[in-house]
Design a protein around this motif. Structure first.
Motif, PDB file in Angstrom:
ATOM      1  N   LEU A 137       0.843  -1.195   0.000  1.00 28.57           N
ATOM      2  CA  LEU A 137       0.000   0.000   0.000  1.00 28.57           C
ATOM      3  C   LEU A 137       0.876   1.242   0.000  1.00 28.57           C
ATOM      4  O   LEU A 137       1.694   1.424   0.909  1.00 28.57           O
ATOM      5  N   ASP A 138       0.703   2.074  -1.010  1.00 33.52           N
ATOM      6  CA  ASP A 138       1.300   3.410  -1.047  1.00 33.52           C
ATOM      7  C   ASP A 138       0.178   4.359  -0.648  1.00 33.52           C
ATOM      8  O   ASP A 138      -0.571   4.855  -1.490  1.00 33.52           O
ATOM      9  N   ASN A 182      -0.604   7.848  -2.202  1.00 35.47           N
ATOM     10  CA  ASN A 182      -1.095   7.899  -3.578  1.00 35.47           C
ATOM     11  C   ASN A 182      -2.287   6.972  -3.803  1.00 35.47           C
ATOM     12  O   ASN A 182      -2.544   6.556  -4.930  1.00 35.47           O
ATOM     13  N   THR A 183      -2.992   6.663  -2.723  1.00 35.22           N
ATOM     14  CA  THR A 183      -4.160   5.794  -2.804  1.00 35.22           C
ATOM     15  C   THR A 183      -5.389   6.575  -2.354  1.00 35.22           C
ATOM     16  O   THR A 183      -5.549   6.842  -1.155  1.00 35.22           O
ATOM     17  N   TYR A 229      -7.426   5.466   0.748  1.00 41.15           N
ATOM     18  CA  TYR A 229      -6.869   5.732   2.077  1.00 41.15           C
ATOM     19  C   TYR A 229      -7.333   7.106   2.576  1.00 41.15           C
ATOM     20  O   TYR A 229      -7.787   7.253   3.711  1.00 41.15           O
ATOM     21  N   CYS A 231      -9.902  -2.331   1.549  1.00 40.14           N
ATOM     22  CA  CYS A 231      -9.120  -3.230   0.693  1.00 40.14           C
ATOM     23  C   CYS A 231      -9.940  -4.450   0.287  1.00 40.14           C
ATOM     24  O   CYS A 231     -10.703  -4.986   1.089  1.00 40.14           O
ATOM     25  N   PRO A 250       0.090  -4.988  -5.397  1.00 38.80           N
ATOM     26  CA  PRO A 250      -0.535  -3.832  -4.740  1.00 38.80           C
ATOM     27  C   PRO A 250      -1.929  -4.191  -4.222  1.00 38.80           C
ATOM     28  O   PRO A 250      -2.637  -5.008  -4.809  1.00 38.80           O
ATOM     29  N   THR A 296      -5.815  -3.765  -3.697  1.00 35.20           N
ATOM     30  CA  THR A 296      -6.852  -3.286  -4.619  1.00 35.20           C
ATOM     31  C   THR A 296      -8.083  -2.866  -3.821  1.00 35.20           C
ATOM     32  O   THR A 296      -8.262  -3.266  -2.667  1.00 35.20           O
TER      33      THR A 296
END
Length: 166
Positions: free
Chosen positions: A43-44, A47-48, A51, A85, A128, A130
């Motif tokens: 998880l970034d 840039n998500t 989040y 998620c 990553p 999703t």
């Protein structure tokens, strides 16, 4: 991705094992784990959008809006995996902050952990996280999902018509 190895001692069986982690100096990057499984997702968070959206929901949620920012960030990490998620193929959720499972007994409870000395690195191809389920929800359904996860996972959830104190 280049990960750092940590050494763990299992609280349940005493096993000593190594497992990968994101570099401790990385900001906004996390590994999501499953209970009793070595499966990982990356998880970034910076840039998500999901989040930030869950964080926004916590800012306005009647049970978490009065919390200070640091405590609310802790709550975000507790609930994010289950709230936003997509689960793994077996239906089990991914969680932030979950320690890796013991290589002997599979439990995720360690009595100690530290970065290896000297520092060891490992390259891993990470999938990553999703968010298809979250993205398909309406704004109202997202609020309901956050409340449902708070109720199930957190001490900040409503109980008998009142918010439990920290």
């Amino acid at each position: 991705m280049k990960l750092v190895l940590f050494e763990y001692t299992c609280k349940c069986c005493g096993n000593f094992y190594k497992a990968p982690q994101i570099n401790p100096y990385a900001y906004g990057e996390f590994l999501l784990r499953k209970r009793n499984s070595p499966t990982l997702r990356y998880l970034d968070a910076l840039n998500t959008p999901a989040y930030a959206e869950v964080a926004d929901e916590l800012r306005v949620n009647e049970y978490t809006r009065a919390l200070d920012d640091i405590t609310r960030a802790d709550v975000l990490q507790i609930i994010f995996g289950s709230a936003a998620c997509d689960p793994d193929v077996d239906g089990e959720p991914f969680e932030l902050g979950l320690l890796p499972c013991c290589t002997d007994c599979g439990e995720t409870v360690s009595i100690s952990w530290q970065i290896t000395d000297p520092i060891e690195f490992v390259e891993k191809d990470l999938i990553p996280a999703t968010f298809s389920g979250w993205l398909n929800l309406t704004g109202r359904d997202r609020k309901k999902k956050v409340l449902a996860v708070l109720t199930r996972l957190s001490r900040f959830a409503p109980t008998r018509g009142r918010r439990e104190e920290i």
